[in-house]
Design an enzyme around this catalytic site. Structure first.
Site, PDB file in Angstrom:
ATOM      1  N   CYS A  55       0.827  -1.206   0.000  1.00 54.76           N
ATOM      2  CA  CYS A  55       0.000   0.000   0.000  1.00 54.76           C
ATOM      3  C   CYS A  55       0.863   1.259   0.000  1.00 54.76           C
ATOM      4  O   CYS A  55       0.555   2.236  -0.692  1.00 54.76           O
ATOM      5  CB  CYS A  55      -0.921   0.005   1.218  1.00 54.76           C
ATOM      6  N   ARG A 132      -7.764  -4.991  -3.238  1.00 55.42           N
ATOM      7  CA  ARG A 132      -7.305  -3.765  -3.890  1.00 55.42           C
ATOM      8  C   ARG A 132      -8.248  -3.422  -5.047  1.00 55.42           C
ATOM      9  O   ARG A 132      -7.933  -3.616  -6.209  1.00 55.42           O
ATOM     10  CB  ARG A 132      -5.869  -3.940  -4.390  1.00 55.42           C
TER      11      ARG A 132
END
Length: 215
Positions: A55, A132
């Protein structure tokens, strides 16, 4: 956290062509209402958790490309189940440790209301780690593309930019974009609809370049 579910499809099965659910939430840039961005393109992207390596790499890359999204009139919106204080601490850590300022808001979703409304998290999931997910939303509030990656694999920011540019080109020119199309390259014509048009086009009737625009 207030979320309005889409009328077109039952949760959590949003599809391309559905209206993006509206919601209000707190973000690192203050209070936010999704429908306030109508009239602009939006890239809404979920990440599993703050302070995680993949991330962090994605947010650094998105921050570095923020001006390119801005040129395309596209707002960037991050979201995870982490709290606003966690988001703020992560943003500060990225700035302190890597010299990168995150210029876009990050939405807190501790109740998972947005994650479930957008199908980022299964309704029976036992934890708050979203996949995601990426939603490309057009100025009318319609979802035009959906991408889902596992938590272990990072997304490609150049591909997200290419996808956005392709969608905008399709809307602008009424043509189609072929494999690996990049801005400035030739597009292809929509499928022919009549026997006469097929006969005129010849053997490659099923794959025709779009007519070049006059400068």
């Amino acid at each position: 956290m207030n979320v309005s579910p889409p009328a077109e499809s039952p949760l959590p099965f949003l599809r391309i062509g559905d209206r993006a659910p509206d919601f209000s939430a707190r973000t690192t840039h203050g209070e936010f209402i999704m429908s306030a961005l109508r009239g602009h393109w939006v890239l809404l992207f979920a990440h599993p958790a703050d302070f995680t390596p993949v991330c962090t790499s994605e947010f650094i890359a998105l921050a570095r490309s923020a001006e390119e999204f801005q040129k395309r009139d596209c707002a960037l919106l991050g979201i995870s189940a982490d709290s606003l204080p966690a988001h703020l601490a992560w943003v500060e850590a990225i700035n302190t440790q890597f010299g990168i300022q995150i210029p876009f808001p990050i939405i807190e979703d501790p109740s998972l209301a947005v994650a479930r409304a957008y199908g980022m998290l299964d309704s029976a999931a036992q934890d708050s780690a979203t996949v995601r997910s990426v939603f490309v939303i057009d100025p009318s509030g319609i979802i035009r593309a959906i991408l889902n990656y596992p938590a272990t694999v990072g997304r490609s920011v150049p591909e997200l930019l290419r996808l956005l540019s392709a969608l905008q080109e399709v809307d602008r020119a009424g043509t189609l974009t072929p494999e690996s199309w990049q801005p400035g390259q030739r597009t292809v014509a929509p499928p022919l609809q009549t026997q006469a048009a097929v006969e005129k086009a010849g053997a490659t009737w099923f794959f025709q370049p779009a007519a070049r625009e006059r400068s």
